[in-house]
Design a protein around this motif. Structure first.
Motif, PDB file in Angstrom:
ATOM      1  N   ALA A  19      49.912  17.099 -22.934  1.00 35.45           N
ATOM      2  CA  ALA A  19      48.961  17.565 -23.945  1.00 35.45           C
ATOM      3  C   ALA A  19      49.595  18.704 -24.720  1.00 35.45           C
ATOM      4  CB  ALA A  19      47.666  18.028 -23.294  1.00 35.45           C
ATOM      5  N   LEU A  20      49.608  18.547 -26.049  1.00 35.77           N
ATOM      6  CA  LEU A  20      50.141  19.587 -26.923  1.00 35.77           C
ATOM      7  C   LEU A  20      49.096  20.095 -27.912  1.00 35.77           C
ATOM      8  CD1 LEU A  20      53.642  18.017 -27.672  1.00 35.77           C
ATOM      9  CD2 LEU A  20      53.095  19.830 -26.023  1.00 35.77           C
ATOM     10  N   ASP A  21      47.895  19.505 -27.854  1.00 33.73           N
ATOM     11  CA  ASP A  21      46.809  19.977 -28.716  1.00 33.73           C
ATOM     12  C   ASP A  21      45.473  19.741 -28.006  1.00 33.73           C
ATOM     13  OD1 ASP A  21      45.907  17.304 -29.203  1.00 33.73           O
ATOM     14  OD2 ASP A  21      47.217  17.135 -30.949  1.00 33.73           O
ATOM     15  N   GLY A  22      44.412  20.237 -28.617  1.00 35.59           N
ATOM     16  CA  GLY A  22      43.090  20.145 -28.002  1.00 35.59           C
ATOM     17  C   GLY A  22      42.614  18.732 -27.740  1.00 35.59           C
ATOM     18  N   ASP A  23      42.941  17.799 -28.648  1.00 39.68           N
ATOM     19  CA  ASP A  23      42.527  16.410 -28.443  1.00 39.68           C
ATOM     20  C   ASP A  23      43.234  15.789 -27.247  1.00 39.68           C
ATOM     21  OD1 ASP A  23      40.718  16.436 -30.537  1.00 39.68           O
ATOM     22  OD2 ASP A  23      42.183  15.699 -31.997  1.00 39.68           O
ATOM     23  N   ASP A  24      44.534  16.062 -27.111  1.00 43.46           N
ATOM     24  CA  ASP A  24      45.286  15.578 -25.946  1.00 43.46           C
ATOM     25  C   ASP A  24      44.685  16.147 -24.660  1.00 43.46           C
ATOM     26  OD1 ASP A  24      47.087  14.391 -27.731  1.00 43.46           O
ATOM     27  OD2 ASP A  24      48.638  15.921 -27.441  1.00 43.46           O
ATOM     28  N   LEU A  25      44.320  17.429 -24.694  1.00 45.24           N
ATOM     29  CA  LEU A  25      43.791  18.088 -23.503  1.00 45.24           C
ATOM     30  C   LEU A  25      42.469  17.461 -23.056  1.00 45.24           C
ATOM     31  CD1 LEU A  25      44.379  20.357 -21.475  1.00 45.24           C
ATOM     32  CD2 LEU A  25      42.845  21.782 -22.838  1.00 45.24           C
ATOM     33  N   LYS A  26      41.664  16.971 -23.998  1.00 48.59           N
ATOM     34  CA  LYS A  26      40.398  16.326 -23.638  1.00 48.59           C
ATOM     35  C   LYS A  26      40.635  15.099 -22.757  1.00 48.59           C
ATOM     36  CE  LYS A  26      37.894  17.889 -27.712  1.00 48.59           C
ATOM     37  NZ  LYS A  26      37.355  17.512 -29.014  1.00 48.59           N
ATOM     38  N   VAL A  27      41.710  14.366 -23.033  1.00 44.08           N
ATOM     39  CA  VAL A  27      42.044  13.191 -22.219  1.00 44.08           C
ATOM     40  C   VAL A  27      42.415  13.630 -20.805  1.00 44.08           C
ATOM     41  CG1 VAL A  27      43.663  11.272 -21.941  1.00 44.08           C
ATOM     42  CG2 VAL A  27      42.775  11.834 -24.219  1.00 44.08           C
ATOM     43  N   ILE A  28      43.277  14.631 -20.708  1.00 46.60           N
ATOM     44  CA  ILE A  28      43.688  15.119 -19.384  1.00 46.60           C
ATOM     45  C   ILE A  28      42.484  15.712 -18.647  1.00 46.60           C
ATOM     46  CG2 ILE A  28      45.077  16.859 -18.191  1.00 46.60           C
ATOM     47  CD1 ILE A  28      47.347  16.183 -20.120  1.00 46.60           C
ATOM     48  N   SER A  29      41.627  16.434 -19.353  1.00 47.95           N
ATOM     49  CA  SER A  29      40.435  17.002 -18.731  1.00 47.95           C
ATOM     50  C   SER A  29      39.570  15.909 -18.107  1.00 47.95           C
ATOM     51  CB  SER A  29      39.627  17.796 -19.761  1.00 47.95           C
ATOM     52  OG  SER A  29      38.465  18.335 -19.178  1.00 47.95           O
ATOM     53  N   ALA A  30      39.379  14.812 -18.826  1.00 48.88           N
ATOM     54  CA  ALA A  30      38.572  13.700 -18.297  1.00 48.88           C
ATOM     55  C   ALA A  30      39.223  13.091 -17.060  1.00 48.88           C
ATOM     56  CB  ALA A  30      38.388  12.640 -19.370  1.00 48.88           C
ATOM     57  N   LEU A  31      40.544  13.028 -17.038  1.00 51.46           N
ATOM     58  CA  LEU A  31      41.249  12.416 -15.905  1.00 51.46           C
ATOM     59  C   LEU A  31      41.296  13.310 -14.668  1.00 51.46           C
ATOM     60  CD1 LEU A  31      44.137  10.768 -17.924  1.00 51.46           C
ATOM     61  CD2 LEU A  31      42.348   9.562 -16.647  1.00 51.46           C
ATOM     62  N   VAL A  32      41.189  14.629 -14.844  1.00 54.05           N
ATOM     63  CA  VAL A  32      41.209  15.527 -13.685  1.00 54.05           C
ATOM     64  C   VAL A  32      39.813  15.987 -13.272  1.00 54.05           C
ATOM     65  CG1 VAL A  32      43.565  16.311 -14.113  1.00 54.05           C
ATOM     66  CG2 VAL A  32      41.653  17.668 -14.993  1.00 54.05           C
ATOM     67  N   GLN A  33      38.780  15.506 -13.975  1.00 55.36           N
ATOM     68  CA  GLN A  33      37.423  15.858 -13.559  1.00 55.36           C
ATOM     69  C   GLN A  33      37.217  15.388 -12.129  1.00 55.36           C
ATOM     70  OE1 GLN A  33      34.219  14.024 -15.728  1.00 55.36           O
ATOM     71  NE2 GLN A  33      32.716  15.430 -14.879  1.00 55.36           N
ATOM     72  N   ASP A  34      36.680  16.259 -11.306  1.00 50.94           N
ATOM     73  CA  ASP A  34      36.421  15.994  -9.881  1.00 50.94           C
ATOM     74  C   ASP A  34      37.666  15.982  -9.018  1.00 50.94           C
ATOM     75  OD1 ASP A  34      33.543  15.759 -10.114  1.00 50.94           O
ATOM     76  OD2 ASP A  34      33.947  13.880 -11.156  1.00 50.94           O
ATOM     77  N   ALA A  35      38.812  16.400  -9.571  1.00 50.86           N
ATOM     78  CA  ALA A  35      40.010  16.559  -8.734  1.00 50.86           C
ATOM     79  C   ALA A  35      39.758  17.717  -7.775  1.00 50.86           C
ATOM     80  CB  ALA A  35      41.233  16.839  -9.603  1.00 50.86           C
ATOM     81  N   VAL A  36      40.239  17.570  -6.556  1.00 52.55           N
ATOM     82  CA  VAL A  36      40.078  18.617  -5.549  1.00 52.55           C
ATOM     83  C   VAL A  36      41.452  19.071  -5.078  1.00 52.55           C
ATOM     84  CG1 VAL A  36      37.793  17.873  -4.790  1.00 52.55           C
ATOM     85  CG2 VAL A  36      39.814  16.895  -3.708  1.00 52.55           C
ATOM     86  N   PHE A  37      41.502  20.354  -4.655  1.00 48.74           N
ATOM     87  CA  PHE A  37      42.763  20.898  -4.154  1.00 48.74           C
ATOM     88  C   PHE A  37      42.483  22.127  -3.301  1.00 48.74           C
ATOM     89  CE2 PHE A  37      41.856  22.892  -8.179  1.00 48.74           C
ATOM     90  CZ  PHE A  37      42.264  24.220  -8.048  1.00 48.74           C
ATOM     91  N   PRO A  38      43.296  22.335  -2.257  1.00 49.93           N
ATOM     92  CA  PRO A  38      43.165  23.564  -1.474  1.00 49.93           C
ATOM     93  C   PRO A  38      43.627  24.746  -2.328  1.00 49.93           C
ATOM     94  CG  PRO A  38      44.534  21.943  -0.327  1.00 49.93           C
ATOM     95  CD  PRO A  38      44.304  21.437  -1.710  1.00 49.93           C
ATOM     96  N   ALA A  39      42.988  25.889  -2.160  1.00 47.83           N
ATOM     97  CA  ALA A  39      43.372  27.080  -2.920  1.00 47.83           C
ATOM     98  C   ALA A  39      44.842  27.428  -2.702  1.00 47.83           C
ATOM     99  CB  ALA A  39      42.474  28.253  -2.541  1.00 47.83           C
ATOM    100  N   SER A  40      45.403  27.003  -1.575  1.00 47.73           N
ATOM    101  CA  SER A  40      46.816  27.291  -1.284  1.00 47.73           C
ATOM    102  C   SER A  40      47.783  26.444  -2.117  1.00 47.73           C
ATOM    103  CB  SER A  40      47.101  27.063   0.204  1.00 47.73           C
ATOM    104  OG  SER A  40      46.827  25.718   0.546  1.00 47.73           O
ATOM    105  N   GLU A  41      47.279  25.452  -2.864  1.00 50.28           N
ATOM    106  CA  GLU A  41      48.136  24.566  -3.662  1.00 50.28           C
ATOM    107  C   GLU A  41      48.199  24.964  -5.136  1.00 50.28           C
ATOM    108  OE1 GLU A  41      50.267  22.507  -2.543  1.00 50.28           O
ATOM    109  OE2 GLU A  41      49.581  22.450  -0.462  1.00 50.28           O
TER     110      GLU A  41
END
Length: 158
Positions: A19-41
């Motif tokens: 993602a290099l602009d806001g529109d690109d970021l919207k796609v990545i945002s949709a794909l990482v919605q509900d992603a989980v990770f330990p705070a240590s990562e």
């Protein structure tokens, strides 16, 4: 006689998106919605001006879910050109604390700089001040069956 192969029948490939602009970021945002990770990562690599997360991402793009069930995949989410980081409600380095991404939001400042906010479940947030927007999402493992076996759901307030 056999049918010709169709694009839709091809193998599912890992994601490697930028993602290099806001529109690109919207796609990545949709794909990482509900992603989980330990705070240590989470890693802040100050000398490289890079902030990196190792996520367990729900495969929203998976069209074969009805065949094999809900899946997740480990992915790296990397932010470059990071000048400063601030967080709220995020315990760093605690492997027992699991965080969940709700969205990524870009607010442009004096171009090309701006602020990217990772909104987390439970009122947590990470704010990155960026010299320029440059984000990469890359799957790094094979998909695996989601431990819950279900698609993440969200309660809506009425």
């Amino acid at each position: 006689m056999t049918e010709d192969a169709r694009f839709e029948d091809g193998r599912e490939a890992p994601l490697n998106l930028g993602a290099l602009d806001g529109d690109d970021l919207k796609v990545i945002s949709a794909l990482v919605q509900d992603a989980v990770f330990p705070a240590s990562e989470m890693r802040w690599l100050a000398k490289e001006r890079r902030f990196v997360l190792l996520l367990n991402r729900f495969r929203w793009e998976d069209k074969g879910r009805d065949r094999h069930g809900a899946e997740r995949v480990q992915a790296v989410l990397a932010f470059d050109n990071v000048l400063k980081i601030a967080s709220q409600g995020v315990p760093r380095g605690d492997a027992d604390t699991i965080l969940s991404i709700l969205s990524l939001n870009w607010t442009e400042g004096q171009a090309p700089s701006g602020t990217l906010e990772l909104t987390l479940a439970g009122d947590g947030a990470i704010r990155l001040e960026l010299e320029a927007l440059e984000v990469v999402l890359k799957d790094v493992t094979r998909p695996y069956r989601a431990p819950s076996g279900t698609v993440p759901g969200h309660k809506t307030e009425e």
